[in-house]
Design an enzyme around this catalytic site. Structure first.
Site, short mmCIF file in Angstrom:
data_model
loop_
_atom_site.label_atom_id
_atom_site.label_comp_id
_atom_site.label_asym_id
_atom_site.label_seq_id
_atom_site.Cartn_x
_atom_site.Cartn_y
_atom_site.Cartn_z
N THR A 160 -0.53 13.94 -3.17
CA THR A 160 -1.89 14.23 -3.60
C THR A 160 -2.87 14.11 -2.45
O THR A 160 -3.91 14.78 -2.43
CB THR A 160 -2.29 13.29 -4.75
OG1 THR A 160 -1.32 13.37 -5.79
CG2 THR A 160 -3.64 13.64 -5.34
N TYR A 198 11.22 8.36 -2.61
CA TYR A 198 10.77 9.32 -3.61
C TYR A 198 11.83 10.40 -3.79
O TYR A 198 12.11 11.16 -2.86
CB TYR A 198 9.46 9.94 -3.15
CG TYR A 198 8.70 10.76 -4.17
CD1 TYR A 198 9.12 10.88 -5.50
CD2 TYR A 198 7.53 11.40 -3.81
CE1 TYR A 198 8.39 11.61 -6.42
CE2 TYR A 198 6.79 12.15 -4.72
CZ TYR A 198 7.23 12.25 -6.02
OH TYR A 198 6.51 12.99 -6.94
N LYS A 228 10.77 6.05 -6.57
CA LYS A 228 9.84 6.85 -7.36
C LYS A 228 10.59 8.10 -7.79
O LYS A 228 11.21 8.77 -6.97
CB LYS A 228 8.62 7.22 -6.53
CG LYS A 228 7.61 8.10 -7.26
CD LYS A 228 6.43 8.46 -6.34
CE LYS A 228 5.43 9.35 -7.08
NZ LYS A 228 4.30 9.74 -6.21
#
Length: 316
Positions: free
Chosen positions: A63, A150, A175
């Site tokens: 993000t 991740y 994640k």
């Protein structure tokens, strides 16, 4: 090594406490209209985000447009976040690309004072499980900071691979962005006690209840970057078992947001930035290869944001 392990234990404890108490915040990286980094705009919006009660802050991740930052800009982003956090919240900086470049970013984050690192999926190529494990091994060997890995896109671990990376002293968590609950349940059962998991699906609130059923209640929230009132209301509804409120927020805000997000590739970031600008946040435009929303989509976003804020009694 004992000191490092003690530090890792402390970071895990702080992250676990934070994940139980609030959403995980992923701040947007601020740019001027000409595309250059805007450090003071970034500082202002990080400070504002800190005041809304997140459990931890993750700068320079997806993000935050990590993929568009050079090393000097990355250093600035992580340094500003650490300064604004002031030790109150764990700071987990994103790193990525191939392992050699990831280690370069890891060293910058370490020098800047980050508490831990989020290892974003590697660049471009698909790889076998052995290669995925070696990638993490190389990164782990190149930094003293704890790592959260991740899995998303071309990265998806088997239970055996997870056992191998979880055995590394500084790998503390995973994640997940695949939303394959069968695979995720196998991973949670294979992980050692105390290993951290959290939901990193795009617009994670949509699947938060499903993730919780396999033992992964913590999640990241892009919505927190532009409407912390909504993000915190949804988190509180889940925590308190208020299904009526959670379902109203999902039905009237989160599901329409996902439908809008799916119109154009890259809107998972572009819409978040556009919504932040609608609320006066100093975030600026996205950088290429992302594009800002069209006028029509921006109008739909403004209407949806107004609807969502009305649900929680907040103003645009």
């Amino acid at each position: 090594m004992t000191v490092a392990l003690d530090t890792h234990t402390a970071v895990v404890r702080r992250l676990r406490d934070g994940m139980a108490g609030g959403v995980l915040s992923f701040p947007l990286t601020s740019f001027h209209d000409d595309g250059s980094l805007d450090p003071e705009g970034f500082r202002a919006q990080v400070a504002g985000g800190m005041a809304t009660g997140p459990g931890a802050v993750f700068p320079a991740c997806g993000t935050g447009e990590f993929f568009s930052l050079d090393e000097d800009e990355y250093r600035t982003v992580v340094t500003v976040t650490v300064q604004e956090a002031g030790g109150r919240l764990p700071v987990v900086a994103g790193i990525g690309y191939g392992w050699a470049q990831a280690v370069r970013f890891a060293r910058i984050a370490e020098e800047a004072g980050a508490d831990a690192l989020l290892v974003l999926p590697h660049y471009l190529v698909a790889a076998p499980q052995e290669g995925l494990v070696r990638q993490v091994e190389h990164i782990a060997a190149g930094t003293r900071l704890p790592l959260i890995v991740y899995q998303r896109g071309q990265v998806a671990f088997t239970a055996d691979s997870l056992r191998r990376i979880a055995a590394l002293p500084n790998v503390i968590g995973l994640k997940d962005g695949h939303s394959d609950l069968d695979r995720l349940q196998r991973l949670t059962l294979a992980a050692p006690e105390g290993f951290l998991f959290f939901n990193g699906a795009a617009t994670a609130e949509i699947q938060a209840r499903a993730y919780a059923t396999v033992g992964v209640p913590a999640y990241s929230s892009a919505v927190h970057a532009f409407a912390p009132e909504l993000a915190n209301a949804f988190f509180a509804a889940l925590r308190d078992g208020d299904d009526k409120t959670a379902e109203r927020l999902l039905r009237d805000f989160y599901v329409p947001l996902v439908e809008l997000r799916d119109r154009v590739p890259g809107y998972a970031v572009s819409l978040v930035k556009a919504a932040a600008r609608l609320r006066g946040r100093p975030v600026g435009p996205v950088r290429a290869p992302l594009t800002d929303p069209s006028d029509a989509d921006l109008a739909d976003l403004k209407a949806l944001l107004t609807t969502g804020l009305d649900l929680v009694g907040a103003a645009l």
